[in-house]
Design a protein around this motif. Structure first.
Motif, PDB file in Angstrom:
ATOM      1  N   TYR A  77       0.854  -1.186   0.000  1.00  0.00           N
ATOM      2  CA  TYR A  77       0.000   0.000   0.000  1.00  0.00           C
ATOM      3  C   TYR A  77       0.888   1.234   0.000  1.00  0.00           C
ATOM      4  O   TYR A  77       1.698   1.430   0.910  1.00  0.00           O
ATOM      5  N   ILE A  99      -6.960  -2.514   8.085  1.00  0.00           N
ATOM      6  CA  ILE A  99      -6.170  -3.714   7.805  1.00  0.00           C
ATOM      7  C   ILE A  99      -6.332  -4.701   8.958  1.00  0.00           C
ATOM      8  O   ILE A  99      -6.136  -4.348  10.117  1.00  0.00           O
ATOM      9  N   LEU A 179     -10.635  -2.144   0.006  1.00  0.00           N
ATOM     10  CA  LEU A 179      -9.801  -2.484   1.159  1.00  0.00           C
ATOM     11  C   LEU A 179     -10.286  -1.841   2.453  1.00  0.00           C
ATOM     12  O   LEU A 179      -9.664  -2.021   3.497  1.00  0.00           O
TER      13      LEU A 179
END
Length: 217
Positions: A77, A99, A179
Motif C-alpha cells: 500500500y 487492515i 480495502l
C-alpha cells in the motif's frame, strides 16, 4: 456529519420480506460478477520488476525481495506521507485502520507492507500516534514513481518466482474502497456512506470528505 433526511418506507413484515428477497437476487448476481472479475484479475499478465529497490525499515535497509519475507505474494500500500509532514493522509489512515490481522494473509503465502516516502523516524512517530503495528518501510529512490505513484496513493501487487519479482496488479482512486471494511459496513445501512453521489437525500458530503484520522472525530 451530513444531514440525512430521507428515511425508508415503513411497510409490513411480509412486504419487507418480498423486497428483501428481490434485492437478494441482485446481490447474488453482484457476487457472481465480482467473482468473475476477481478471476479475470488473477489471469492478468505480469511484468518483470526490479527486485533490488531499496527501502529503509526498523531493522535497516531492505530490498523489494526482502519485503516478501519468503512468501510468494506481496501487497504494497502506497501511503501518502511525505517528508516533513507530521500526519498522513486521512483517507490512507482510514484504510490502514481497516487492515486486519496479517496472520490470515500469511496463511495464504501473502505478505503486506505499507510504504511511504517520509523518513523512517517520521513514519514511526505517526505509527505510534495511530497505534498501528502493520509493517512499514520508507521508500528510497524511484520505487513509487516507477509504480505510477506521484504523490498519491495506490495498491500494488507483486509475485515472486524464486528471486524473480513480477508486478501483477495496481489500483488507485475508488479501487482502494475494496480495502476499507468501514465502507462495506456503511453500505449495509439505510443512510449508507452519507455522501451526495450515492442518491438524493442520503447526504451532502463529497466522496471521502468526511474521513478523518481516528483520533480527530
Amino acid at each position: 456529519m451530513s444531514e440525512t433526511t430521507t428515511l425508508p418506507a415503513v411497510v409490513s413484515h411480509d412486504e419487507w420480506q418480498i423486497a428483501r428477497d428481490a434485492l437478494l437476487v441482485k446481490e447474488k448476481e453482484l457476487t457472481r460478477a465480482a467473482d468473475a472479475i476477481a478471476a479475470e484479475r488473477r489471469r492478468l499478465p505480469m511484468v518483470r520488476f526490479d527486485s533490488g529497490y531499496e527501502f529503509e525499515g526498523p531493522q535497516g535497509k531492505m530490498t523489494l525481495l526482502d519485503l516478501f519475507e519468503g512468501r510468494r505474494q506481496l501487497i504494497v500500500y502506497h501511503f501518502m506521507l511525505a517528508p516533513g509532514q507530521k500526519a498522513g493522509c486521512p483517507g490512507c489512515s482510514m484504510l490502514v485502520d481497516n487492515i486486519g490481522h496479517l496472520a490470515h494473509l500469511h496463511a495464504r503465502d501473502t505478505t503486506l507492507y505499507v510504504v511511504a516516502p517520509a523518513t523512517l523516524p517520521e513514519i514511526e512517530r505517526y505509527k505510534e500516534r495511530m497505534g498501528w503495528t502493520v509493517p512499514w518501510v520508507s521508500t528510497l529512490g524511484s520505487f513509487n514513481p516507477d509504480c505510477g505513484i506521484d504523490g498519491g496513493f495506490g495498491v500494488s501487487v507483486f509475485l515472486r518466482d524464486g528471486d524473480d519479482v513480477f508486478r501483477t496488479y495496481f489500483t488507485t482512486g475508488r479501487g482502494g474502497d475494496q480495502l476499507v471494511g468501514t465502507l462495506r459496513y456503511l453500505d449495509l445501512t439505510p443512510f449508507g456512506r452519507q455522501e451526495a453521489w450515492e442518491e438524493g437525500g442520503r447526504g451532502t458530503d463529497g466522496p471521502g470528505y468526511w474521513w478523518k484520522r481516528h483520533d480527530e472525530y
